[in-house]
Design an enzyme around this catalytic site. Structure first.
Site, PDB file in Angstrom:
ATOM      1  N   CYS A 107      14.259 -18.706  15.476  1.00 35.37           N
ATOM      2  CA  CYS A 107      14.161 -20.148  15.699  1.00 35.37           C
ATOM      3  C   CYS A 107      15.208 -20.891  14.871  1.00 35.37           C
ATOM      4  CB  CYS A 107      12.766 -20.646  15.339  1.00 35.37           C
ATOM      5  SG  CYS A 107      11.495 -20.278  16.561  1.00 35.37           S
ATOM      6  N   CYS A 114       0.835  -1.211   0.000  1.00 33.78           N
ATOM      7  CA  CYS A 114       0.000   0.000   0.000  1.00 33.78           C
ATOM      8  C   CYS A 114       0.868   1.259   0.000  1.00 33.78           C
ATOM      9  CB  CYS A 114      -0.920   0.011   1.213  1.00 33.78           C
ATOM     10  SG  CYS A 114      -2.342  -1.090   1.087  1.00 33.78           S
TER      11      CYS A 114
END
Length: 269
Positions: A230, A122
């Site tokens: 992670c 946007c």
């Protein structure tokens, strides 16, 4: 050699108590909003002090990003001289529910987008403004503000239609062993939830609280920041920022949380 490496990695993960710490009582009425069937929000794995911090808007540090995002919503930027508010009006109305469905397929770009990627789309196409840098405070602030408009609503990402191939890719990557520890996402968040990875209590890995403030980071971050973290913790090379791989892993992880309520900005250890 592969079996030895996997056994070594899992041995590191299960070090410590097999009991959930802090104790979790599924009959506690305070926990009801954070449970959906056998799914548990990370809130239920958090220390009482951390839960209390999240529960109080004045002590929850994530609300500093919410407030910054609110200012950004009304600020005109870019060559078009437009703000988010110019197109979307009151965020409390126009963005309500938006945070429950991302990542989602975007027909305009013909690809799967996270909420952060949609915001940047946007900005570049509608506002003619520069995209926000990954993990910058503005990047996290506007995403947190938008996501917070769906607070308390159940996650409901779609996995059919044009999303199906992305979902299948995300599921494959979620179950794929990686890194020197030879560990998959599912080992921590399905098989070993409630156990410890060194000093860290493993949750079910539900991303319904993202963007969230982590005490470990001393800042707020996105789900993709956590995914990359992670990877590093299991000694694997993270995928590049905003890569398709990270996006489909986020999709699969978020689908696992369908039915749990949006908590952003959550607070976690």
């Amino acid at each position: 050699m592969r079996k030895i490496m996997m056994a070594t990695g899992l041995a590191v993960l299960v070090a410590g108590s097999a009991q959930a710490d802090p104790p979790f009582d599924p009959k506690d009425p305070h926990m009801a909003p954070y449970i959906s069937g056998d799914k548990r929000s990370g809130y239920t794995f958090a220390e009482p002090e951390t839960r209390a911090m999240q529960d109080d808007d004045f002590t929850n540090p994530g609300f500093l990003w919410v407030e910054e995002g609110k200012k950004m919503w009304a600020k005109a930027e870019g060559k078009a001289g437009k703000s988010c508010q110019d197109c979307h009006g009151d965020a409390g109305k126009s963005m309500k529910g938006v945070g429950t469905v991302y990542p989602r397929f975007d027909p305009h770009s013909n690809m799967l987008l996270t909420l952060e990627q949609k915001i940047n789309q946007c900005r570049t196409e509608r506002m003619e403004a520069a995209p926000l840098k990954f993990d910058s405070k503005p990047y996290n602030a506007i995403a947190t503000y938008v996501k917070h408009q769906s607070f308390g609503m159940p996650i409901a990402v779609q996995t059919d239609g044009p999303v199906a191939p992305y979902f299948d890719m995300g599921r494959r990557l979620y179950y794929e062993r990686r890194g020197l520890s030879d560990i998959a996402c599912k080992h921590c968040h399905e098989d070993l939830a409630g156990m410890h990875m060194r000093s860290e209590l493993l949750s079910q890995g539900m991303p319904n609280g993202f963007p969230q403030y982590r005490l470990k980071w001393q800042t707020l971050g996105s789900a993709q920041k956590r995914i990359r973290g992670c990877f590093q913790e299991v000694r694997a090379e993270p995928y590049p920022v905003d890569s398709l791989e990270n996006t489909v892993i986020e999709l699969y992880a978020t689908w696992r949380a369908n039915g749990l309520r949006v908590e952003s900005p959550a607070v976690r250890k």
